[in-house]
Structures are given as structure tokens and as C-alpha cells.
Enzyme design. Structure first.
Site, PDB file in Angstrom:
ATOM      1  N   TYR A  82    -108.816 -22.961  -6.365  1.00 19.43           N
ATOM      2  CA  TYR A  82    -109.313 -23.420  -7.670  1.00 19.43           C
ATOM      3  C   TYR A  82    -109.201 -22.287  -8.692  1.00 19.43           C
ATOM      4  O   TYR A  82    -108.649 -22.470  -9.780  1.00 19.43           O
ATOM      5  CB  TYR A  82    -110.766 -23.859  -7.520  1.00 19.43           C
ATOM      6  CG  TYR A  82    -111.394 -24.434  -8.771  1.00 19.43           C
ATOM      7  CD1 TYR A  82    -110.924 -25.623  -9.336  1.00 19.43           C
ATOM      8  CD2 TYR A  82    -112.486 -23.811  -9.378  1.00 19.43           C
ATOM      9  CE1 TYR A  82    -111.517 -26.163 -10.461  1.00 19.43           C
ATOM     10  CE2 TYR A  82    -113.092 -24.350 -10.507  1.00 19.43           C
ATOM     11  CZ  TYR A  82    -112.607 -25.525 -11.047  1.00 19.43           C
ATOM     12  OH  TYR A  82    -113.201 -26.057 -12.164  1.00 19.43           O
TER      13      TYR A  82
ATOM     14  N   ASN B  26    -121.514 -23.648 -15.086  1.00 19.53           N
ATOM     15  CA  ASN B  26    -122.208 -24.724 -14.356  1.00 19.53           C
ATOM     16  C   ASN B  26    -122.843 -25.752 -15.296  1.00 19.53           C
ATOM     17  O   ASN B  26    -123.660 -25.395 -16.141  1.00 19.53           O
ATOM     18  CB  ASN B  26    -123.297 -24.139 -13.448  1.00 19.53           C
ATOM     19  CG  ASN B  26    -122.719 -23.303 -12.335  1.00 19.53           C
ATOM     20  OD1 ASN B  26    -122.154 -22.243 -12.590  1.00 19.53           O
ATOM     21  ND2 ASN B  26    -122.822 -23.770 -11.105  1.00 19.53           N
TER      22      ASN B  26
HETATM   23  N1  UDP Z   1    -126.013 -24.138  -3.407  1.00 15.81           N
HETATM   24  C1  UDP Z   1    -127.158 -24.236  -2.625  1.00 15.81           C
HETATM   25  N2  UDP Z   1    -127.446 -25.413  -2.028  1.00 15.81           N
HETATM   26  C2  UDP Z   1    -126.678 -26.529  -2.161  1.00 15.81           C
HETATM   27  C3  UDP Z   1    -125.511 -26.450  -2.972  1.00 15.81           C
HETATM   28  C4  UDP Z   1    -125.205 -25.242  -3.566  1.00 15.81           C
HETATM   29  O1  UDP Z   1    -127.916 -23.260  -2.470  1.00 15.81           O
HETATM   30  O2  UDP Z   1    -127.030 -27.578  -1.580  1.00 15.81           O
HETATM   31  C5  UDP Z   1    -125.721 -22.865  -4.061  1.00 15.81           C
HETATM   32  C6  UDP Z   1    -124.304 -22.348  -3.875  1.00 15.81           C
HETATM   33  O3  UDP Z   1    -124.215 -21.562  -2.704  1.00 15.81           O
HETATM   34  C7  UDP Z   1    -124.123 -21.530  -5.138  1.00 15.81           C
HETATM   35  C8  UDP Z   1    -124.958 -22.269  -6.185  1.00 15.81           C
HETATM   36  O4  UDP Z   1    -125.861 -23.081  -5.453  1.00 15.81           O
HETATM   37  O5  UDP Z   1    -124.670 -20.235  -4.980  1.00 15.81           O
HETATM   38  C9  UDP Z   1    -124.123 -23.154  -7.090  1.00 15.81           C
HETATM   39  O6  UDP Z   1    -123.291 -23.926  -6.293  1.00 15.81           O
HETATM   40  P1  UDP Z   1    -122.394 -25.108  -6.863  1.00 15.81           P
HETATM   41  O7  UDP Z   1    -121.688 -25.736  -5.695  1.00 15.81           O
HETATM   42  O8  UDP Z   1    -123.230 -26.006  -7.690  1.00 15.81           O
HETATM   43  O9  UDP Z   1    -121.335 -24.460  -7.845  1.00 15.81           O
HETATM   44  P2  UDP Z   1    -120.669 -23.006  -7.998  1.00 15.81           P
HETATM   45  O10 UDP Z   1    -121.450 -22.370  -9.082  1.00 15.81           O
HETATM   46  O11 UDP Z   1    -120.781 -22.232  -6.709  1.00 15.81           O
HETATM   47  O12 UDP Z   1    -119.281 -23.317  -8.364  1.00 15.81           O
END
Ligand code: UDP
Length: 317
Positions: free
Chosen positions: A145, A174
Site C-alpha cells: 500500500y 485516519n
Molecule cells: N488496532 C487495534 N485494534 C484493532 C484494530 C486496530 O488496536 O482491532 C490498532 C492498530 O494496530 C493500529 C491502530 O489501531 O495501531 C490503527 O489501526 P487501523 O487499522 O485503524 O489503521 P492504520 O492507522 O494502522 O492504518
């Protein structure tokens, strides 16, 4: 204007179509529905200024008639999606961007690329200004990505410099809100759905990693301004208010009134430790900044997911 939105069936693409139509434009939505959903567009059926074309933009794109603008939003965008579809993710960022740029050039249309805070990787500069070049692992699981979007930015700048195309690059941080999929896998939707179902909230790692969450309406407003009056320089659009993932879990529990527990799960590979946009550039050039607080945005999003979780209970009593 007559505008093409690629990825129109996605979370952001569909909100963007709504907003462009509300501004009086005619919109052609394109999606292959790999991760987008036709359901995100059903409310637009019967709108004479809107039509949907099912097409994979990684293949040559043919759109009849004039186009004044192209907003290129097609791509899997959730980590679980691009891990499941690594090659389509690379192709849509590379070939899909090239095809969309080629179409913009042929039609004399303005082009806006949906890029991402992932171009900064696991950042060593905090918060991240547009001038930061990033810290990306090209061969890690997220590389498909991150590098596709970095290539897309390079290709967009090449069309701007070499062909004189009128271009924009938005680096999206985000974002959350209604129309995220319950199984999207991203943190806000996961936590809300888990809380509403009474399941444990899955914090990855110890939850000390940070993100800065922007409500979808704020983001779309920023993108509209960038499209209308921005410049070719990459522009961060996001909410600079930073939270740890554990803080987010706690807010979701309070706002849903859920009794769910918080559990820890392994941290995904190359998960960025911190993320916060420096939005000085957007403030200065677009007069834009987010307005919706995390609590307010979460309330609206919880309302949306409450209906979905209720429907699930009706279907599977
Ligand atoms: N995360 C989490 N629990 C979940 C999903 C995501 O703790 O059920 C954490 C993930 O490891 C990251 C953050 O939340 O540190 C944001 O994850 P997301 O997948 O929303 O998007 P990213 O910012 O990583 O692209």
C-alpha cells in the site's frame, strides 16, 4: 462540472459523491467493488446527475463524454484489505493511477489523488509535515500500500511537471464515520462494533501507539477545498488531535455504555508507533481545519453501527 470518482463505492468515495452532487456537479462513479460496496450508493439511484460504472481502473478506462475533474480514490485502504489483496493494491496504485492520469490528460480534467499518511511509514518526525519524506519498509506487509501510494504521488507529479496537468495530492490521515464496513478491520469500526456486540475490544500491542482521528465530514470538506482552490503540492488533511489506541478504546466504552473488556492482541508487523498530521499547510492555503470533536464524531458513528448491529440480531436471532 462533470466529475469522475474512482472508488465511488468505498467509504470515502461514496461520501465524496454525495458532496459533489450537493455542490451541483454531475458525477460518474466507478468501482470494481473489490472492497467498495454497491450499498453505499443505493441512495443515489434515480439521481439524474449520477451514474455508476462497474470497472477495474487498473485496466484501460473508457469514459464517454467530457470530464472536468477526476478524483482517484480507488484502492483497498484498510490494512486487512491490502494484506488480503496485495497485488490488486499495488496495481490500482500504480496502473490505476497511470490510467486515471492518462484519462485526465485526454479529457483536460483536473486530477486529485487520494494519497495517505502511510507515505510517512513509521515516522521518525512527529507530527508529520508534508516536507517529511517518510520511513517506509518497502518489503514489509504494508509496503504494497505504502509504496503504491508513493509511486502514485510520483506519477501524479510527473504528469503535473511533464504534461502540465492540473493536479492535487491529498494525504489522508485516519478517518472514521458512517459507511465504514463492520468488518473493515480498522480500529474505530472494530472497537465500536465489538462494544455494541458486548465482545472484548481488541487492542493490538499495549495500545500505547497513537493515531489522530478525523471525522469523515471534516475530511470531505478539506478535500473539496483542495480540489477547488488548492495547489499541486501534497496536502495533509486530518485531525491533529492525537490519542493512544487504548484511550480510544476507553472513549468507545464510555460512549456506548458497553460492559465489554479490553484485551491485548499481537501488534501487526510495521504498525506505526505514532501518527499525527501537521496541518499548517491546509490551514494556510485552504483556511481549513477540522471541527468535529472525537466524542461527537464517535457518537454519530456509534448511531450508524447501532442500526447495523440491531439488524444482525434480527437476521440471526
Ligand atoms: N488496532 C487495534 N485494534 C484493532 C484494530 C486496530 O488496536 O482491532 C490498532 C492498530 O494496530 C493500529 C491502530 O489501531 O495501531 C490503527 O489501526 P487501523 O487499522 O485503524 O489503521 P492504520 O492507522 O494502522 O492504518
Amino acid at each position: 462540472m462533470r466529475i469522475l470518482v474512482t472508488g465511488a463505492g468505498g467509504f470515502l468515495g461514496s461520501h465524496l459523491c454525495d458532496r459533489l452532487l450537493a455542490a451541483g456537479h454531475t458525477v460518474v462513479g466507478m468501482d470494481n467493488f473489490l472492497t467498495g460496496r454497491p450499498g453505499n450508493l443505493t441512495h443515489l439511484e434515480g439521481n439524474a446527475r449520477f451514474k455508476v460504472l462497474r470497472h477495474d481502473v487498473s485496466m484501460f478506462i473508457d469514459v464517454a463524454g467530457p470530464l472536468d475533474g477526476i478524483l482517484h480514490f480507488a484502492s483497498p485502504a484498510s490494512p486487512i484489505d491490502y494484506l488480503e489483496h496485495p497485488i490488486p493494491t499495488l496495481k490500482v496504485g500504480a496502473l490505476g493511477t497511470h490510467n486515471s492520469l492518462g484519462l485526465a490528460k485526454a479529457k483536460g480534467a483536473r486530477f486529485l489523488l487520494a494519497s495517505t499518511s502511510e507515505v510517512y511509514g513509521d515516522p521518525l518526525v512527529h507530527p508529520q509535515p508534508e516536507s517529511y519524506w517518510g520511513n517506509v519498509n518497502p518489503v514489509g506487509p504494508r509496503g504494497v500500500y505504502d509504496e503504491a501510494k508513493r509511486f502514485a504521488e510520483a506519477m501524479t507529479m510527473a504528469y503535473h511537471r511533464y504534461h502540465g496537468l492540473d493536479t492535487r495530492i491529498v494525504r489522508i490521515f485516519n478517518t472514521y464515520g458512517p459507511r465504514m464496513r463492520p468488518k473493515d478491520g480498522r480500529v474505530v469500526s472494530n472497537f465500536i462494533v465489538q462494544a455494541l456486540r458486548g465482545e472484548p475490544l481488541t487492542v493490538y500491542g499495549d495500545g500505547s501507539q497513537t493515531r489522530s482521528f478525523c471525522y469523515v465530514d471534516d475530511l470531505i470538506e478539506g478535500i473539496m477545498r483542495l480540489f477547488e482552490r488548492g495547489s499541486a503540492d501534497p496536502t495533509n488533511i486530518g485531525n491533529p488531535h492525537e490519542f493512544t489506541v487504548r484511550q480510544l478504546a476507553e472513549r468507545v466504552l464510555v460512549l456506548t455504555g458497553s460492559k465489554s473488556k479490553i484485551v491485548e492482541r499481537p501488534l501487526p508487523v510495521d504498525d506505526p508507533q505514532v501518527r499525527q498530521p501537521d496541518i499548517t499547510h491546509a490551514r494556510k492555503t485552504l483556511g481549513w481545519e477540522p471541527k468535529v470533536s472525537l466524542d461527537e464524531g464517535l457518537r454519530r458513528t456509534i448511531e450508524y453501527f447501532r442500526e447495523i448491529v440491531k439488524d444482525e440480531r434480527v437476521r440471526q436471532p
